[in-house]
Motif scaffolding. Structure first.
Motif, PDB file in Angstrom:
ATOM      1  N   UNK A  68       0.835  -1.205   0.000  1.00 39.83           N
ATOM      2  CA  UNK A  68       0.000   0.000   0.000  1.00 39.83           C
ATOM      3  C   UNK A  68       0.868   1.253   0.000  1.00 39.83           C
ATOM      4  N   UNK A  69       1.939   1.219   0.797  1.00 36.95           N
ATOM      5  CA  UNK A  69       2.882   2.346   0.814  1.00 36.95           C
ATOM      6  C   UNK A  69       3.527   2.525  -0.555  1.00 36.95           C
ATOM      7  N   UNK A  70       3.719   1.423  -1.275  1.00 39.76           N
ATOM      8  CA  UNK A  70       4.364   1.491  -2.587  1.00 39.76           C
ATOM      9  C   UNK A  70       3.472   2.101  -3.657  1.00 39.76           C
ATOM     10  N   UNK A  71       2.165   1.887  -3.560  1.00 40.90           N
ATOM     11  CA  UNK A  71       1.250   2.370  -4.597  1.00 40.90           C
ATOM     12  C   UNK A  71       0.640   3.740  -4.280  1.00 40.90           C
ATOM     13  N   UNK A 118      -8.955   5.108   0.058  1.00 47.20           N
ATOM     14  CA  UNK A 118      -8.590   4.727   1.421  1.00 47.20           C
ATOM     15  C   UNK A 118      -7.187   5.214   1.766  1.00 47.20           C
ATOM     16  N   UNK A 119      -6.275   5.096   0.829  1.00 46.54           N
ATOM     17  CA  UNK A 119      -4.904   5.556   1.070  1.00 46.54           C
ATOM     18  C   UNK A 119      -4.853   7.076   1.186  1.00 46.54           C
ATOM     19  N   UNK A 120      -5.590   7.771   0.346  1.00 40.72           N
ATOM     20  CA  UNK A 120      -5.574   9.235   0.354  1.00 40.72           C
ATOM     21  C   UNK A 120      -6.047   9.811   1.680  1.00 40.72           C
ATOM     22  N   UNK A 121      -6.858   9.066   2.414  1.00 45.04           N
ATOM     23  CA  UNK A 121      -7.401   9.550   3.678  1.00 45.04           C
ATOM     24  C   UNK A 121      -6.485   9.284   4.863  1.00 45.04           C
ATOM     25  N   UNK A 122      -5.412   8.540   4.657  1.00 44.91           N
ATOM     26  CA  UNK A 122      -4.505   8.186   5.749  1.00 44.91           C
ATOM     27  C   UNK A 122      -3.584   9.338   6.105  1.00 44.91           C
ATOM     28  N   UNK A 123      -3.385   9.563   7.404  1.00 49.43           N
ATOM     29  CA  UNK A 123      -2.491  10.628   7.846  1.00 49.43           C
ATOM     30  C   UNK A 123      -1.070  10.417   7.332  1.00 49.43           C
ATOM     31  N   UNK A 170       1.744   6.715  -6.487  1.00 47.74           N
ATOM     32  CA  UNK A 170       1.189   6.667  -7.845  1.00 47.74           C
ATOM     33  C   UNK A 170      -0.239   7.182  -7.857  1.00 47.74           C
ATOM     34  N   UNK A 171      -1.061   6.703  -6.937  1.00 50.53           N
ATOM     35  CA  UNK A 171      -2.465   7.115  -6.917  1.00 50.53           C
ATOM     36  C   UNK A 171      -2.599   8.608  -6.623  1.00 50.53           C
ATOM     37  N   UNK A 172      -1.733   9.143  -5.756  1.00 51.05           N
ATOM     38  CA  UNK A 172      -1.774  10.577  -5.472  1.00 51.05           C
ATOM     39  C   UNK A 172      -1.532  11.371  -6.751  1.00 51.05           C
ATOM     40  N   UNK A 173      -0.568  10.953  -7.540  1.00 50.12           N
ATOM     41  CA  UNK A 173      -0.246  11.663  -8.771  1.00 50.12           C
ATOM     42  C   UNK A 173      -1.339  11.494  -9.823  1.00 50.12           C
ATOM     43  N   UNK A 174      -1.880  10.307  -9.936  1.00 46.04           N
ATOM     44  CA  UNK A 174      -2.957  10.102 -10.907  1.00 46.04           C
ATOM     45  C   UNK A 174      -4.200  10.907 -10.540  1.00 46.04           C
ATOM     46  N   UNK A 175      -4.461  11.066  -9.249  1.00 46.59           N
ATOM     47  CA  UNK A 175      -5.586  11.898  -8.812  1.00 46.59           C
ATOM     48  C   UNK A 175      -5.388  13.351  -9.231  1.00 46.59           C
ATOM     49  N   UNK A 176      -4.142  13.826  -9.215  1.00 45.98           N
ATOM     50  CA  UNK A 176      -3.862  15.194  -9.638  1.00 45.98           C
ATOM     51  C   UNK A 176      -3.986  15.347 -11.157  1.00 45.98           C
ATOM     52  N   UNK A 177      -3.620  14.306 -11.871  1.00 46.14           N
ATOM     53  CA  UNK A 177      -3.623  14.375 -13.335  1.00 46.14           C
ATOM     54  C   UNK A 177      -4.992  14.129 -13.952  1.00 46.14           C
TER      55      UNK A 177
END
Length: 222
Positions: free
Chosen positions: A150-153, A184-189, A156-163
């Motif tokens: 999860x830490x590895x992906x 779920x990852x985006x909501x993690x502190x 990538x998901x953060x950047x794809x959300x921006x794009x």
């Protein structure tokens, strides 16, 4: 034990290690460098000239994010790997696969022609489909428990959300499991705090500095 992570502010591979350190509440310092003009001490320490580097006391320097994350996991309480050896090995394999998605994402953004941009875009989407088929019931890759994969992906998901709002890469209906996982990852502190406050500006600025055709559609164009 003193840990110092050497970082470039928009590097997704460094972000993988920052997430792991934050999630495991491991005390660490972070030192930022400019990869376009790296200091001599960094080049002497890094065999590849890349970040991240993890300096462990005065004893050793570790490189490669997957290796760094494994070390962090081993020297801190608890484990961020599945208990089953086969599932653990599968996770390691898909972590490696995730690195290729990050490179496809970068090649898509820096392509100097529309044809190259579209080819890299399709490579990225095809690989996302492979990942979609492997994701469990959620909210994380293996299910209820957060893991190193999860830490590895997450970067990538953060950047794809921006794009996505600018390049219309995909919808949640295209990859429903990835959509749930990414949210779920985006909501993690640990994920939110893994980048600097000015990350969005720096990220788009870094893309523009490469001059690819995709920059015409991104914030800051023209």
């Amino acid at each position: 034990m003193e840990l110092e992570l050497v970082s470039f502010k928009v590097c997704p591979f460094v972000q993988r290690s920052v997430i792991t350190l934050l999630y495991k509440h491991a005390p660490f310092q972070i030192r930022y460098i400019d990869l376009a003009d790296p200091p001599t001490w960094f080049l002497e320490l890094s065999p590849s000239g890349k970040v991240p580097l993890l300096r462990v006391d005065d004893r050793a320097v570790l490189f490669e994010s997957a290796v760094i994350n494994e070390y962090i996991d081993e020297v801190t309480p608890g484990s961020l790997h599945p208990a089953d050896p086969l599932r653990r090995a599968q996770n390691r394999a898909w972590i490696e696969f995730g690195a290729s998605l990050l490179m496809d994402h970068f090649m898509m953004l820096t392509a100097d022609s529309e044809a190259k941009h579209q080819a890299c875009r399709q490579d990225l989407l095809d690989k996302l489909a492979r990942v979609e088929a492997e994701v469990g019931e959620g909210p994380y890759f293996n299910g209820a428990d957060f893991s190193l994969i999860d830490a590895a992906y997450a970067p990538l998901f953060m950047r794809l959300d921006l794009l996505n709002p600018h390049l219309a890469l995909y919808t949640a209906a295209d990859y429903p499991k990835i959509a749930v996982w990414g949210q779920a990852l985006a909501q993690m502190d640990a994920v939110k705090s893994s980048v600097t406050d000015d990350f969005n500006t720096l990220y788009f600025g870094h893309i523009h500095s490469k001059g690819g055709v995709a920059t015409q559609k991104l914030p800051g164009a023209g």
